[in-house]
Design a protein around this motif. Structure first.
Motif, PDB file in Angstrom:
ATOM      1  N   SER A 119       2.966  -2.109  -1.822  1.00 30.42           N
ATOM      2  CA  SER A 119       2.670  -1.746  -3.218  1.00 30.42           C
ATOM      3  C   SER A 119       3.913  -2.159  -3.755  1.00 30.42           C
ATOM      4  O   SER A 119       4.945  -2.315  -3.155  1.00 30.42           O
ATOM      5  CB  SER A 119       2.743   0.085  -3.535  1.00 30.42           C
ATOM      6  OG  SER A 119       2.466   0.000  -5.473  1.00 30.42           O
ATOM      7  N   ASP A 120       3.997  -2.500  -5.259  1.00 32.39           N
ATOM      8  CA  ASP A 120       4.849  -2.824  -5.882  1.00 32.39           C
ATOM      9  C   ASP A 120       6.557  -1.676  -6.132  1.00 32.39           C
ATOM     10  O   ASP A 120       7.112  -2.098  -7.091  1.00 32.39           O
ATOM     11  CB  ASP A 120       4.259  -4.144  -6.896  1.00 32.39           C
ATOM     12  CG  ASP A 120       4.231  -3.385  -7.295  1.00 32.39           C
ATOM     13  OD1 ASP A 120       3.417  -2.384  -8.027  1.00 32.39           O
ATOM     14  OD2 ASP A 120       3.198  -3.843  -7.990  1.00 32.39           O
ATOM     15  N   GLY A 121       5.213  -0.694  -5.912  1.00 34.23           N
ATOM     16  CA  GLY A 121       6.358   0.646  -6.943  1.00 34.23           C
ATOM     17  C   GLY A 121       5.442   1.150  -8.114  1.00 34.23           C
ATOM     18  O   GLY A 121       5.974   2.357  -8.302  1.00 34.23           O
ATOM     19  N   VAL A 122       4.019   0.633  -9.046  1.00 35.59           N
ATOM     20  CA  VAL A 122       3.212   0.542  -9.473  1.00 35.59           C
ATOM     21  C   VAL A 122       2.595   0.851  -8.818  1.00 35.59           C
ATOM     22  O   VAL A 122       1.455   1.897  -9.547  1.00 35.59           O
ATOM     23  CB  VAL A 122       3.860  -0.117 -10.843  1.00 35.59           C
ATOM     24  CG1 VAL A 122       2.818  -0.343 -12.053  1.00 35.59           C
ATOM     25  CG2 VAL A 122       5.466  -0.631 -11.278  1.00 35.59           C
ATOM     26  N   LYS A 123       1.522   0.121  -9.146  1.00 37.07           N
ATOM     27  CA  LYS A 123       0.275  -0.498  -8.454  1.00 37.07           C
ATOM     28  C   LYS A 123       0.018   0.724  -7.075  1.00 37.07           C
ATOM     29  O   LYS A 123       0.983   0.464  -6.106  1.00 37.07           O
ATOM     30  CB  LYS A 123      -0.513  -1.640  -8.179  1.00 37.07           C
ATOM     31  CG  LYS A 123      -0.020  -2.362  -9.647  1.00 37.07           C
ATOM     32  CD  LYS A 123      -0.743  -4.210  -9.609  1.00 37.07           C
ATOM     33  CE  LYS A 123      -0.149  -4.686 -10.243  1.00 37.07           C
ATOM     34  NZ  LYS A 123      -0.673  -6.619  -9.429  1.00 37.07           N
ATOM     35  N   PRO A 124      -0.965   0.985  -6.788  1.00 35.11           N
ATOM     36  CA  PRO A 124      -1.423   2.022  -5.741  1.00 35.11           C
ATOM     37  C   PRO A 124      -1.046   1.008  -4.632  1.00 35.11           C
ATOM     38  O   PRO A 124      -1.209  -0.341  -4.483  1.00 35.11           O
ATOM     39  CB  PRO A 124      -2.902   2.816  -5.756  1.00 35.11           C
ATOM     40  CG  PRO A 124      -2.932   2.793  -7.430  1.00 35.11           C
ATOM     41  CD  PRO A 124      -2.343   0.883  -8.064  1.00 35.11           C
ATOM     42  N   MET A 125      -0.802   2.022  -3.583  1.00 35.08           N
ATOM     43  CA  MET A 125      -1.118   1.135  -2.265  1.00 35.08           C
ATOM     44  C   MET A 125      -1.921  -0.085  -2.058  1.00 35.08           C
ATOM     45  O   MET A 125      -2.784   1.319  -2.168  1.00 35.08           O
ATOM     46  CB  MET A 125      -0.229   2.109  -1.319  1.00 35.08           C
ATOM     47  CG  MET A 125       1.185   2.112  -1.232  1.00 35.08           C
ATOM     48  SD  MET A 125       1.378   2.799   0.426  1.00 35.08           S
ATOM     49  CE  MET A 125       1.113   4.975   0.116  1.00 35.08           C
TER      50      MET A 125
END
Length: 187
Positions: A119-125
């Motif tokens: 994940s980029d920390g924004v989108k879900p894993m």
């Protein structure tokens, strides 16, 4: 320390896929520990500042849709795909060192299936399986492919029969219906 397990034949392979194991990944990376380790997923490279934020080991037991019991070991490596402070891609040796440090505290099976959570920390894993590291122009590149769901009895039957997958094809194995498994409580 990563240890092999003696009861390997008690474990049933969860899938017919050719996922790389943790041991295979570490063995490949040992060939060039100073080389950058680049993960590629969704047709893009992970950013140079990616972090390995968590490594976890799991032992799973399940019943598939054909009523077949299954058990497997799986290692999850969580990647946070960020670019911080103009960093370079992590060296292969650093990745291996992180895994060894985790193995000092958590039992990691070298033949366990390896799954990456990215994940980029924004989108879900999202869950990915990994290919073997490829040596390309002085870097190790590891392709991550989205992990799909599947019908395990059908996958085993197709592998045994070695026939191409047909849309809507879902054959029984050993007389058990797949995708229509009925528990004793259901008519």
């Amino acid at each position: 320390m990563i240890e092999a397990r003696d009861n390997a034949d008690e474990r049933i392979d969860k899938t017919t896929s050719s996922d790389i194991s943790l041991g295979q990944m570490l063995e490949a990376l040992a060939a060039a520990p100073d080389a950058p380790l680049v993960f590629v997923y969704g047709e893009k490279r992970a950013k140079p500042g990616y972090h390995v934020t968590e490594v976890k080991a799991g032992q799973f037991a399940a019943l598939d849709c054909g009523g077949n019991p299954e058990a497997w070991d799986e290692i999850f490596v969580q990647l946070w795909d960020v670019d911080e402070n103009a960093r370079e891609h992590m060296p292969a040796g650093k990745f291996s060192k992180i895994i060894r440090k985790v193995a000092d505290h958590v039992r990691l099976e070298p033949d366990a299936r390896l799954t990456f959570e990215v994940s980029d920390g924004v989108k879900p894993m999202a869950l990915y399986c990994a290919s073997a590291p490829r040596w390309l122009d002085g870097i190790f590149e590891v392709a991550l492919v989205a992990r799909p769901s599947s019908c395990k009895p059908r996958d085993r039957w197709l592998a045994e029969e070695q026939i191409p997958t047909q849309p809507g094809c879902c054959a029984p194995t050993s007389g058990d219906a797949c995708c229509g498994f009925r528990s004793p409580a259901r008519p």
